[in-house]
Design a protein around this motif. Structure first.
Motif, PDB file in Angstrom:
ATOM      1  N   LYS A   1       0.871  -1.091   0.043  1.00  0.00           N
ATOM      2  CA  LYS A   1       0.019  -0.072  -0.046  1.00  0.00           C
ATOM      3  C   LYS A   1       0.941   1.361   0.078  1.00  0.00           C
ATOM      4  O   LYS A   1       0.285   2.280   0.038  1.00  0.00           O
ATOM      5  CB  LYS A   1      -0.615   0.039   1.196  1.00  0.00           C
ATOM      6  CG  LYS A   1      -2.139  -1.096   1.208  1.00  0.00           C
ATOM      7  CD  LYS A   1      -3.004  -1.194   2.526  1.00  0.00           C
ATOM      8  CE  LYS A   1      -3.992  -2.246   2.510  1.00  0.00           C
ATOM      9  NZ  LYS A   1      -4.713  -2.317   1.114  1.00  0.00           N
TER      10      LYS A   1
ATOM     11  N   THR B   1       3.710   3.994  -3.925  1.00  0.00           N
ATOM     12  CA  THR B   1       3.572   5.376  -4.737  1.00  0.00           C
ATOM     13  C   THR B   1       4.461   6.168  -3.758  1.00  0.00           C
ATOM     14  O   THR B   1       4.816   7.331  -3.864  1.00  0.00           O
ATOM     15  CB  THR B   1       2.092   5.841  -4.662  1.00  0.00           C
ATOM     16  OG1 THR B   1       1.673   6.037  -3.512  1.00  0.00           O
ATOM     17  CG2 THR B   1       1.497   5.040  -5.669  1.00  0.00           C
TER      18      THR B   1
ATOM     19  N   TYR C   1       0.602   6.145   1.613  1.00  0.00           N
ATOM     20  CA  TYR C   1      -0.324   5.118   2.069  1.00  0.00           C
ATOM     21  C   TYR C   1      -1.485   5.284   1.057  1.00  0.00           C
ATOM     22  O   TYR C   1      -2.079   6.311   0.960  1.00  0.00           O
ATOM     23  CB  TYR C   1      -0.726   5.175   3.441  1.00  0.00           C
ATOM     24  CG  TYR C   1      -1.591   4.145   3.913  1.00  0.00           C
ATOM     25  CD1 TYR C   1      -1.158   2.839   4.257  1.00  0.00           C
ATOM     26  CD2 TYR C   1      -3.062   4.254   3.975  1.00  0.00           C
ATOM     27  CE1 TYR C   1      -1.977   1.772   4.684  1.00  0.00           C
ATOM     28  CE2 TYR C   1      -3.830   3.308   4.334  1.00  0.00           C
ATOM     29  CZ  TYR C   1      -3.096   2.142   4.648  1.00  0.00           C
ATOM     30  OH  TYR C   1      -4.253   0.836   5.183  1.00  0.00           O
ATOM     31  N   ASP C   2      -1.911   4.199   0.376  1.00  0.00           N
ATOM     32  CA  ASP C   2      -3.003   4.089  -0.469  1.00  0.00           C
ATOM     33  C   ASP C   2      -3.917   2.893   0.057  1.00  0.00           C
ATOM     34  O   ASP C   2      -3.473   1.855  -0.121  1.00  0.00           O
ATOM     35  CB  ASP C   2      -2.529   3.748  -1.742  1.00  0.00           C
ATOM     36  CG  ASP C   2      -3.742   3.251  -2.837  1.00  0.00           C
ATOM     37  OD1 ASP C   2      -5.049   3.566  -2.231  1.00  0.00           O
ATOM     38  OD2 ASP C   2      -3.552   3.074  -4.168  1.00  0.00           O
TER      39      ASP C   2
ATOM     40  N   ASN D   1      -6.448   1.640  -1.125  1.00  0.00           N
ATOM     41  CA  ASN D   1      -6.773   0.598  -1.962  1.00  0.00           C
ATOM     42  C   ASN D   1      -5.693  -0.117  -2.480  1.00  0.00           C
ATOM     43  O   ASN D   1      -6.033  -0.780  -3.680  1.00  0.00           O
ATOM     44  CB  ASN D   1      -7.659   1.271  -2.867  1.00  0.00           C
ATOM     45  CG  ASN D   1      -8.930   2.248  -2.505  1.00  0.00           C
ATOM     46  OD1 ASN D   1      -9.502   1.494  -1.511  1.00  0.00           O
ATOM     47  ND2 ASN D   1      -9.118   3.455  -2.649  1.00  0.00           N
ATOM     48  N   GLY D   2      -4.534  -0.049  -2.209  1.00  0.00           N
ATOM     49  CA  GLY D   2      -3.467  -0.733  -2.573  1.00  0.00           C
ATOM     50  C   GLY D   2      -3.673  -2.340  -2.793  1.00  0.00           C
ATOM     51  O   GLY D   2      -4.544  -2.901  -2.110  1.00  0.00           O
TER      52      GLY D   2
END
Length: 367
Positions: A202, A205, A208-209, A211-212
């Motif tokens: 996650k 990129t 923190y994402d 939806n990773g």
């Protein structure tokens, strides 16, 4: 072997993803009975203790010559299994110690409780410890109050605690499985990272994402997600640099790919040094191997070399490697006591090297 394991891994993954249950720290304290007697079986080693469930052992030999083990403390919580590992809802740490392998094992009082970590939300996962200038440092991954794993530090003048937590997590930290390595020049490095429930994917990129992807970002033909390393600051409380990727390659120097499930990094990094060579060891996760790679710098790159431990009884294992009285030992866990993946027990076995520094593969037995 690999075909059989892949089918087993797929079955387990399906089971884990089949259910999901919400969790709150307030209702997580569910009483648990003592583990049952060890099951019969042809195991390589027996559980070190049976009073409580323990896992993810980080073993160290400090100045007094005693072996100290910093494990997770598994508990029964009533939380349903899911792919994010919410059923691993541990709340405190208990240190184990012994004067020699095979000797009496002491289970010490609580070293750190989640209620004493100001920033913590839930889930105290696999810890590690370090020593410097009369102080001991306990590093632990805990989800903060927004559900994101961070790394925290707690300090003590005793190797068994109690430890006092810092008021905030380490700046710039994320994911799980911290492992601290002290090099010959006195510099300390922290390794960390774990995919799936460990959330490393996650952060692909740089931020923190939520939806990773739950796997290697759906790109099995691309280089595998990399574990991280950062040199620690002199006071041992923060990173002294931005975390870097660790490159793990095959013998031709090509990065291991996300689809190379028998060899790519999943979680549980541990580093040690032997005869001038750095050994980067880790778990492959869904194929259940403990494996290793070697290099000439704590930063890598590391070249994959082989298997340390065949799959254990249970989901997977998490380990450490240390030397005591001239003998190297592998500390690991399986589920001999409970037969359940979230209620594990710590074990230890001698580790041997051949004349070229290659680790001789161990079979844990019990299956």
């Amino acid at each position: 072997m690999s075909g059989r394991l892949s089918k087993f891994g797929s079955a387990i993954i399906g089971l884990l993803l089949a259910s999901c249950q919400s969790y709150s720290a307030e209702n997580s304290q569910i009483a648990q009975a003592a583990p049952p007697p060890a099951a019969e079986g042809n195991y390589l080693a027996q559980p070190l203790i049976s009073e409580i469930y323990t896992a993810d052992p980080s073993a160290h030999v400090w100045n007094d010559g005693r072996i100290y083990i910093y494990p997770s403390h598994d508990i029964e919580t009533g939380v349903a299994e899911d792919g994010a590992g919410n059923h691993f809802a541990m709340r405190d740490y208990r240190v184990l110690s012994m004067y020699k392998v095979g000797g009496k094992v002491t289970l010490h009082d609580v070293a750190l409780d989640i209620k004493d970590v100001p920033w913590a939300g839930r889930q105290m996962w696999a810890p590690d410890a370090a020593y410097k200038d009369g102080s001991y440092y306990l590093y632990s991954p805990v989800k903060d109050k927004s559900g994101i794993f961070r790394l925290g530090v707690a300090t003590s003048k005793s190797p068994t605690g109690p430890f006092k937590a810092q008021p905030q997590p380490m700046k710039g930290s994320y994911s799980i499985d911290p492992a601290v390595f002290r090099d010959d020049d006195g510099a300390h490095y922290i390794y960390f990272g774990g995919i799936w429930g460990g959330q490393l994917q996650k952060w692909a990129t740089g931020s923190y994402d939520p939806n990773g992807s739950e796997s290697d970002l759906g790109q099995p033909g691309a280089p595998a997600i990399a574990p991280k390393i950062a040199r620690l600051r002199g006071d041992m409380l923060e990173f002294d640099e931005a975390p870097r990727d660790i490159l793990i390659t095959d013998e031709a120097g090509k990065p291991l790919l996300g689809g190379d499930l028998d060899r790519r990094f999943f979680e549980g990094a541990w580093v040690f040094k032997r005869d001038g060579l750095y050994y980067f060891t880790y778990s492959t996760g869904e194929t259940h191997y403990l494996v290793y790679a070697t290099g000439t710098s704590p930063y890598g790159p590391f070249t994959y070399r082989g298997t340390i431990l065949e799959p254990v009884e249970g989901w997977t294992t998490h380990h450490s490697i240390t030397q005591h009285d001239g003998q190297w030992y592998l500390f690991y866990h399986d589920t001999q006591l409970s037969g359940k993946t979230h209620l594990r027990n710590v074990k230890v076995a001698p580790l041997e090297f051949d004349e070229n520094g290659q680790i001789r593969t161990l079979d844990p037995g019990g299956k």
